[in-house]
Write a protein that holds these residues in place. Structure first.
Motif, PDB file in Angstrom:
ATOM      1  N   UNK A 130       0.829  -1.214   0.000  1.00 33.41           N
ATOM      2  CA  UNK A 130       0.000   0.000   0.000  1.00 33.41           C
ATOM      3  C   UNK A 130       0.861   1.261   0.000  1.00 33.41           C
ATOM      4  N   UNK A 131       1.945   1.233   0.766  1.00 33.72           N
ATOM      5  CA  UNK A 131       2.836   2.394   0.833  1.00 33.72           C
ATOM      6  C   UNK A 131       3.544   2.597  -0.502  1.00 33.72           C
ATOM      7  N   UNK A 132       4.016   1.502  -1.105  1.00 34.19           N
ATOM      8  CA  UNK A 132       4.699   1.600  -2.395  1.00 34.19           C
ATOM      9  C   UNK A 132       3.761   2.135  -3.474  1.00 34.19           C
ATOM     10  N   UNK A 133       2.522   1.686  -3.469  1.00 34.48           N
ATOM     11  CA  UNK A 133       1.559   2.167  -4.469  1.00 34.48           C
ATOM     12  C   UNK A 133       1.308   3.660  -4.296  1.00 34.48           C
ATOM     13  N   UNK A 134       1.194   4.104  -3.059  1.00 31.28           N
ATOM     14  CA  UNK A 134       0.996   5.532  -2.818  1.00 31.28           C
ATOM     15  C   UNK A 134       2.215   6.344  -3.256  1.00 31.28           C
ATOM     16  N   UNK A 135       3.405   5.732  -3.161  1.00 32.32           N
ATOM     17  CA  UNK A 135       4.641   6.404  -3.571  1.00 32.32           C
ATOM     18  C   UNK A 135       4.940   6.236  -5.058  1.00 32.32           C
ATOM     19  N   UNK A 136       3.983   5.708  -5.816  1.00 34.51           N
ATOM     20  CA  UNK A 136       4.133   5.491  -7.263  1.00 34.51           C
ATOM     21  C   UNK A 136       5.215   4.464  -7.593  1.00 34.51           C
ATOM     22  N   UNK A 137       5.482   3.542  -6.686  1.00 34.41           N
ATOM     23  CA  UNK A 137       6.430   2.450  -6.931  1.00 34.41           C
ATOM     24  C   UNK A 137       5.605   1.206  -7.282  1.00 34.41           C
ATOM     25  N   UNK A 138       5.088   1.203  -8.492  1.00 39.61           N
ATOM     26  CA  UNK A 138       4.055   0.229  -8.845  1.00 39.61           C
ATOM     27  C   UNK A 138       4.592  -1.191  -8.996  1.00 39.61           C
ATOM     28  N   UNK A 139       5.833  -1.345  -9.431  1.00 36.24           N
ATOM     29  CA  UNK A 139       6.387  -2.695  -9.528  1.00 36.24           C
ATOM     30  C   UNK A 139       6.573  -3.291  -8.136  1.00 36.24           C
ATOM     31  N   UNK A 140       7.126  -2.518  -7.220  1.00 39.29           N
ATOM     32  CA  UNK A 140       7.275  -2.994  -5.846  1.00 39.29           C
ATOM     33  C   UNK A 140       5.913  -3.315  -5.246  1.00 39.29           C
ATOM     34  N   UNK A 141       4.932  -2.455  -5.487  1.00 39.14           N
ATOM     35  CA  UNK A 141       3.587  -2.686  -4.960  1.00 39.14           C
ATOM     36  C   UNK A 141       3.014  -3.990  -5.493  1.00 39.14           C
TER      37      UNK A 141
END
Length: 305
Positions: free
Chosen positions: A188-199
């Motif tokens: 959830x944190x990665x998606x909010x930070x625009x780190x979509x691959x990690x998310x």
């Protein structure tokens, strides 16, 4: 006034606070550990809403203030955590507290997040920072169990301190790699930070860990987030575009850079058979597929497509 887990939330002398034997226990344990012998005149408590805030809310809410007082008594108090002593034990000092349910309640009424604490001294300084940064001793996350670390992550998230949230979420995954809660927080944190691959990869690991436990609601949530990432932002699975591998923390690669299980693949076949993601990859961009060997060691090699 209501009591839960030996904690009472009530209006006391114009402010709303949490009182009770468990609050006393947290205060006494910290006082004993650092040799504080003075007991303050006022009972130990955690201030939920200050006098000034309550006066303003009384003006703003008018006839609804009774509802606020009633709702305050229903706040969850099971997850109140002490992080240790803040301040000067020979002067103004306090116990640094995490209480996310309290801050969720405050935000509901338009109040900012609060640095919850239990004052140990007879005097107080309301202008002093009473957060984790005020701790007397160096703060070490390795001393925290999963539940406390999770609430620390949520605490920073509520305070919009996203860089710190990411650091502690990584720590959760590294220390508790078999906890689906760790990876869901990171995703959830990665998606909010625009780190979509990690998310995407963190959501996938969450699904794998939940498979034997059920919890279809969370698995469905993760599936939708993965599909959203694949529809707009990134390729499926461990197929990386330019610079995307940089999103994956080195210490977490052995958990994330693995082929997706048949469970996940079949899940998307079943759920999205009539809907396909529409992510448009730049045809000139090379894709890399890193991998982890069977012994869990990541090799910095890839196959370019």
């Amino acid at each position: 006034m209501a009591e839960s887990n030996n904690i009472i939330i009530k209006n006391a002398r114009g402010y709303i606070g949490a009182f009770g034997s468990r609050i006393d226990k947290l205060a006494n344990e910290t006082s004993l550990a650092v040799g504080i012998t003075i007991v303050p005149a006022a009972p130990y408590h955690i201030t939920l809403i200050t006098k000034d805030e309550l006066r303003q809310l009384t003006t703003d809410l008018s006839d609804k203030i009774d509802t606020l007082n009633e709702n305050a008594t229903k706040i969850d108090t099971k997850n109140i955590f002490s992080l240790g002593l803040g301040g000067d034990p020979k002067g103004v000092c306090w116990v640094v507290i995490i209480w996310n349910a309290g801050n969720i309640f405050r935000k509901k009424y338009g109040l900012s997040t609060k640095q919850f604490h239990i004052t140990l001294s007879n005097t107080d300084d309301h202008s002093t920072d009473k957060s984790l940064y005020s701790l007397r001793e160096t703060f070490l996350t390795e001393n925290l169990d999963l539940n406390t670390l999770d609430h620390l992550v949520l605490s920073y998230n509520l305070s919009d301190q996203y860089d710190q949230v990411f650091i502690y979420a990584r720590e959760m995954c590294n220390r508790f790699p078999d906890s689906e809660k760790s990876w869901l927080r990171l995703a959830d944190i990665a998606r909010r930070n625009d780190q979509y691959k990690l998310a995407m990869l963190a959501y996938a690991r969450t699904i794998n860990l939940l498979n034997e436990q059920g919890n279809e609601k969370v698995q469905e949530y993760c599936s939708k987030k993965i599909f959203n990432c694949a529809s707009i932002y990134t390729e499926w699975g461990c197929l990386f575009g330019e610079n995307e591998l940089d999103q994956i923390p080195e210490e977490l690669k052995r958990y994330l850079l693995t082929p997706w299980s048949q469970i996940i693949r079949q899940r998307f076949v079943n759920i999205y058979s009539d809907e396909q993601p529409q992510f448009n990859q730049n045809p000139r961009e090379h894709l890399i597929m890193p991998f982890t060997d069977p012994r869990g060691r990541h090799r910095n090699l890839g196959k370019y497509l």
